[in-house]
Design a protein around this motif. Structure first.
Motif, mmCIF file in Angstrom:
data_model
loop_
_atom_site.group_PDB
_atom_site.id
_atom_site.type_symbol
_atom_site.label_atom_id
_atom_site.label_comp_id
_atom_site.label_asym_id
_atom_site.label_seq_id
_atom_site.Cartn_x
_atom_site.Cartn_y
_atom_site.Cartn_z
ATOM 1 N N VAL A 1 0.898 -1.310 0.051
ATOM 2 C CA VAL A 1 0.117 0.108 -0.070
ATOM 3 C C VAL A 1 1.029 1.355 0.063
ATOM 4 N N LYS A 2 0.686 2.064 -0.969
ATOM 5 C CA LYS A 2 1.609 3.387 -1.093
ATOM 6 C C LYS A 2 0.639 4.652 -0.552
ATOM 7 N N MET A 3 1.110 5.160 0.573
ATOM 8 C CA MET A 3 0.069 6.453 0.900
ATOM 9 C C MET A 3 1.092 7.516 0.418
ATOM 10 N N GLU A 4 0.063 8.725 0.497
ATOM 11 C CA GLU A 4 0.552 9.948 -0.265
ATOM 12 C C GLU A 4 1.690 10.613 0.100
ATOM 13 N N THR A 5 1.919 10.441 1.378
ATOM 14 C CA THR A 5 3.165 10.938 2.068
ATOM 15 C C THR A 5 3.731 10.025 3.205
ATOM 16 N N LEU A 6 5.039 10.196 3.485
ATOM 17 C CA LEU A 6 5.751 9.506 4.337
ATOM 18 C C LEU A 6 5.161 9.794 5.952
ATOM 19 N N LYS A 7 4.557 10.690 6.334
ATOM 20 C CA LYS A 7 3.963 11.323 7.442
ATOM 21 C C LYS A 7 2.806 10.305 7.559
ATOM 22 N N GLN A 8 1.895 10.120 6.562
ATOM 23 C CA GLN A 8 0.635 9.300 6.653
ATOM 24 C C GLN A 8 1.149 7.990 6.680
ATOM 25 N N ALA A 9 2.251 7.536 5.971
ATOM 26 C CA ALA A 9 2.727 6.169 6.379
ATOM 27 C C ALA A 9 3.109 5.592 7.556
#
Length: 351
Positions: A317-325
């Protein structure tokens, strides 16, 4: 609560009118005026100077008007019951304490106060110039003691324990921090001190702590932007039991059951990434639609890739930002999806 050591001292040292206070994790609003008002009930306070400010090394020099006032002030501190503050006599460039074998060098932070009463006694620690007209200080200079300096947390290198500063966010607790930082090695324990916005993370191996120090500076998650430094190995042990500093959920101890890495196998450490590897899924859950629905609650999902085999069901799963990940890992690692506790980790695989 306060606790002080009471070593056997030469009688002449007990006549010192100078005290050194060492504080652990003090509140941010402490000032020289606070200590002056606290101790002046036991006699005149000639000057107070904050010599060093850090999470684990906050030192305050106090000069009372006479040795009897210093004795009463120290007795007051000794009678309180806590590990937050330790009080020692200070005499002729020597810090007298139960750990007298340790040497210190202090740098002035310009945070000081002096009694308006004229007090001309000179020490090797402080040089003062007084105005002739109103007897107020025009300058104060802290001189280094000719001894070996104590290392600050920033100077300590390659220990197993890290200080993670800048920790904020009501949703955070020690387990969520564990979910993030266990990606970089097996962890011994974590202690979160919310009132000071920092946490101590102790790994089982120095190399893992070094990897985090090198790869995780300035990470953002929740309301935090963290900075990382090495600290002493016993930093957590010093604070355990001070229940006014943390709640039960702020202290987490690792175990073989929660370790991400098998100690018998070589660890492959990966830096934080926007792409997450989701494993231990049920077959019914390992599809793009389910992954999209679950992880969209934590941010924008940019892509999903299914990695199913005959016996294992996994997804990327790829999130939009590293913060979200990072927030996904903190909140969802080891949580249930369709009655199965999923495992979430960083990956270098591309979608």
């Amino acid at each position: 609560m306060i606790s002080c050591s009471s070593p056997i001292l030469p009688k002449t040292w007990n006549n010192s009118n100078q005290l050194m206070l060492s504080l652990i994790a003090p509140p941010e609003n402490l000032s020289p005026e606070y200590f002056s008002s606290l101790l002046n009930q036991y006699g005149p306070v000639q000057q107070v100077k904050i010599l060093n400010k850090s999470l684990m090394d906050f030192k305050v020099f106090v000069e009372m008007g006479n040795s009897e006032a210093a004795k009463l002030a120290k007795q007051f501190l000794d009678q309180l019951s806590s590990n937050f503050v330790k009080c020692s006599y200070y005499h002729e460039d020597k810090l007298i304490s139960s750990e007298s074998s340790k040497n210190y060098s202090f740098d002035s932070l310009g945070d000081s106060t002096i009694s308006p009463q004229k007090y001309q006694h000179q020490t090797s620690l402080i040089e003062r110039d007084l105005k002739k007209d109103n007897q107020q200080p025009t300058c104060m200079k802290t001189l280094s003691i000719n001894q070996k300096p104590t290392k600050s947390p920033q100077q300590l290198q390659s220990t197993k324990t890290l200080c993670i500063s800048g920790i904020k966010g009501k949703q955070l607790d020690a387990k969520k921090l564990y979910n993030i930082f266990s990606n970089f090695g097996n962890i011994d324990k974590i202690l979160l001190i919310k009132i000071k916005n920092f946490a101590f993370v102790k790994y089982l191996k120095n190399d893992n702590a070094m990897f985090v120090f090198q790869n995780c500076q300035k990470l953002e998650f929740f309301d935090s932007m963290i900075s990382i430094s090495f600290t002493s190995e016993d930093s957590i042990d010093k604070l355990i039991g001070l229940d006014t500093l943390y709640q039960e959920s702020d202290y987490y101890i690792g175990s073989e059951e929660s370790d991400r890495f098998n100690c018998n196998n070589k660890m492959i450490l990966l830096p934080p990434s926007q792409i997450l590897h989701i494993s231990n899924l049920k077959k019914v859950s390992s599809n793009a639609e389910t992954m999209w629905d679950v992880f969209s609650e934590f941010g924008v999902v940019q892509a999903v890739k299914v990695l199913n085999t005959q016996f294992k069901f996994m997804c990327l799963v790829k999130m939009e930002t590293l913060k979200q990940a990072l927030e996904v890992i903190a909140l969802m690692h080891d949580q249930e999806i369709d009655e199965r506790n999923v495992q979430i980790s960083f990956t270098k695989t591309k979608i």
